[in-house]
Design a protein around this motif. Sequence first.
Motif, short mmCIF file in Angstrom:
data_model
loop_
_atom_site.label_atom_id
_atom_site.label_comp_id
_atom_site.label_asym_id
_atom_site.label_seq_id
_atom_site.Cartn_x
_atom_site.Cartn_y
_atom_site.Cartn_z
N MET A 105 0.85 -1.11 0.13
CA MET A 105 -0.05 -0.31 0.39
C MET A 105 0.79 1.26 0.13
O MET A 105 0.74 2.36 0.21
CB MET A 105 -0.91 0.21 0.75
N TRP A 164 -0.55 5.26 -0.06
CA TRP A 164 -0.41 5.77 1.07
C TRP A 164 -0.33 6.90 0.46
O TRP A 164 -0.40 8.10 0.91
CB TRP A 164 0.54 4.98 1.77
N ILE A 207 -3.68 -1.22 7.44
CA ILE A 207 -2.26 -1.06 6.73
C ILE A 207 -0.97 -1.34 7.87
O ILE A 207 -1.37 -0.66 9.04
CB ILE A 207 -2.26 -0.32 6.08
N ARG A 250 4.59 -0.83 3.44
CA ARG A 250 2.63 -0.32 4.17
C ARG A 250 2.02 -1.76 3.61
O ARG A 250 1.76 -1.74 2.54
CB ARG A 250 2.13 0.51 4.44
N MET A 286 -1.22 -4.62 3.02
CA MET A 286 -2.06 -4.82 3.53
C MET A 286 -3.66 -5.94 2.81
O MET A 286 -2.85 -6.07 2.35
CB MET A 286 -3.43 -3.71 3.09
#
Lengths: 441, 327
Positions: free
Chosen positions: A251, A255, A389, A404, A406
């Motif tokens: 992510m 982000w 996340i 990051r 998820m």
Amino acid sequence: MATKVVMEALSPTMEEGRLIEWKKQEGETVAAGDVLAEVETDKAVMELVARAGGVLRKQLVPAGATVPVATTVAVIAGKDEDIAALLGNGSAAPGAGAAKPAQGAAGAETAAAAETAGAAETVATAETAAAAGKAHPAPVVAAAPAAPATPADGGRVKASPLARRIAAERGVDLAGIAGSGPGGRVVQRDVERAPVAAAPAAGAAPRPARALPDEGYADEPLTQIRKTIAKRLVQSIGPVPTFYLTAEVDMERAWDAREALKALGPEGKVSFNDIILKAVATALRQHPACNAWWQDDHIRYWRDVHVGVAVAVEDGLITPVVRHADRKTLREISAEVRDMAGRARERRLRPEEYTGATFSISNLGMYDISHFTAIINPPEAGILAVGGIIEKPVAADGQVTIRRRMQVTMSCDHRVIDGATGAEFLRTLKTLLENPLALVW
Amino acid sequence: MAVLTYRDALNQALREEMQRDDRVFLMGEEVAEYNGAYKVSRGLLDEFGARRVVDTPIAELGFAGIGVGAAMVGLRPVIEMMTWNFALLAIDQIVNSAAKMRYMSGGQVGVPIVFRGPGGAALQLAAQHSQAFESWYAHIPGLKVVAPATPADAKGLLKSAIRDDDPVVFIEGEMLYNLKGEVPDGGEHLVPIGRAEVKRAGGEVTLVCHSKTVAVALKAAEELAAQGVDAEVLDLRSIRPLDEAALLASVAKTHRCVVVEEGWAFAGVGAQVVDTIQREIFDELDAPVLRVTQADVPMPYNKHLEKAAKADVPKTVAAARKVLYLE
């Protein structure tokens, strides 16, 4: 012309309603469409509106009372018109004396009857009979009370073959519909005006199709292989044979994209859930096989993409639906979800706002849940469970870096979606989320 | 496309098929020297001579039988009945000989013959000369029955009938002979037997018709449109074989149907249409199928009574409104 105001079925599953507050008092003049009262249904607080103009002559139910659907709650009439017939005669208020349906399943009939009653039940007096014709420009919609389809002696319902077929497809109970044909025959137009019946609470009976006026779908008859798959899987695992696919999505770029949008000012603020919703809608457009309903004897492949978003409310959850989500911008989706989620928590969603999804999303990321499975909302064939996340070490290009990440888990109805089909959808979704620019491409 | 009368379209079809195939010949009362009672055979005697355009005595059974015999030995006769009322005298040859020969010879002998002439009522021709016989012949296995409503269909169906290897009953309309319409140019305009045609597309009610009632249905559809009703007009063109696929597709779309025909109701063409619909697509029906037919009496001679007895536009409109539950 005097008109009875009845407790209408304001949601597909409503059996009774609590009249919270009268918005019009006895003696007040009302126009058709005016809000008469606020009613709390099983799902939301809704408005009960006047179906005809006149003077609100009599409130028959006090604020705070709960009454079954179809109960007469008020009478609207001319200022000096004689309304004794409506007040005194038991038959004039069919719902008032009627006992609450003994079983939940009977609610559908009541709801259907109520809708008809609310829409058309009027009592013409001699001096206003001529005006009645004008009030209903479509000659088809007779102002006269339609005969109920069920004879008083409980004999068979008279309905045209087409009306029967449509009723069966929609899960509408013919017995609750007033027929407008000769001898009270229920015909196509009567069924199409009737509200769709509620699903049985939790019984084994198949859930009726949620028919929508929109024809943005294609019904595909089941092939033999699909029939066999469906039969075997249901025997094995239960009414909705579900399997789960999990993917981990990087992510970082999403982000960054969100931060960049945020920098544009308050208008640019979107949630990760909005981004995921947009990505899901876009991926569904590319994978129509996952944008489908199981309909027992066929599969309905939707051309339109309507994504439901589970929203927690005080005593449960509700799933507002972003319609045509694939055709909406991120900003539109964000605004719509914010608005509907807010109203969902206030229980002020209209029924059409929480029905008709072709796929759903459930997001528990904000609760620091890293991974979970969601339960399919039939007849939809899939739901995506979205975890939080989380920064974690990831091997990339021979290096361990902090990224990051998820996890998303898709629950698939195996009767509709096979493993490879679902996996391809998830791969597209992952690609979109990892390259968010593709969402505007 | 050329604009022709129904009469001239039939004349073209005869001429083209006689040019195309030397076995084709025309026989009947007044077809040669007089150019036909309704001038359908105008000019054919001059072009093809007395060997192929043959005048007969007033003896329908006799010349129908000669035609059947000629067909059995390899010719392709077109037998003109001055009207189908007179063919009652020849019905034994049509039903017992022409229709059954292929079956009773174990497939060895076919009868490629066309019986043609005007059917149905004209104006004040009274009970004996105002009859629609489609259902009589359609009842018989072994016969094909066609009844075109337009010049283009008249030409295309007559050519197909002449080329057909089995007997075809070809029913025209005295009131149609002067009807003008566009007919595709060129010698190969063929309309297949057994194919209906949507003459006007619509979505709410199907008006099934053929021959003269096509004009009735089209006019009714116009009046219905003015009342906000979207009617489809389906011209059967062939009564037997009946184009069940087209019929069912239309009614499955509109869910309501009215059959308009010239003949009497009892065991009429509409009865077969209704049977087909209710048997195959019962679940598509939103109302009983209604029929508009001639009143159940011999056709009156009196002008007003005759008008009252015929299937007409107001009756068709009323029936359509009834199946739409608008009455």
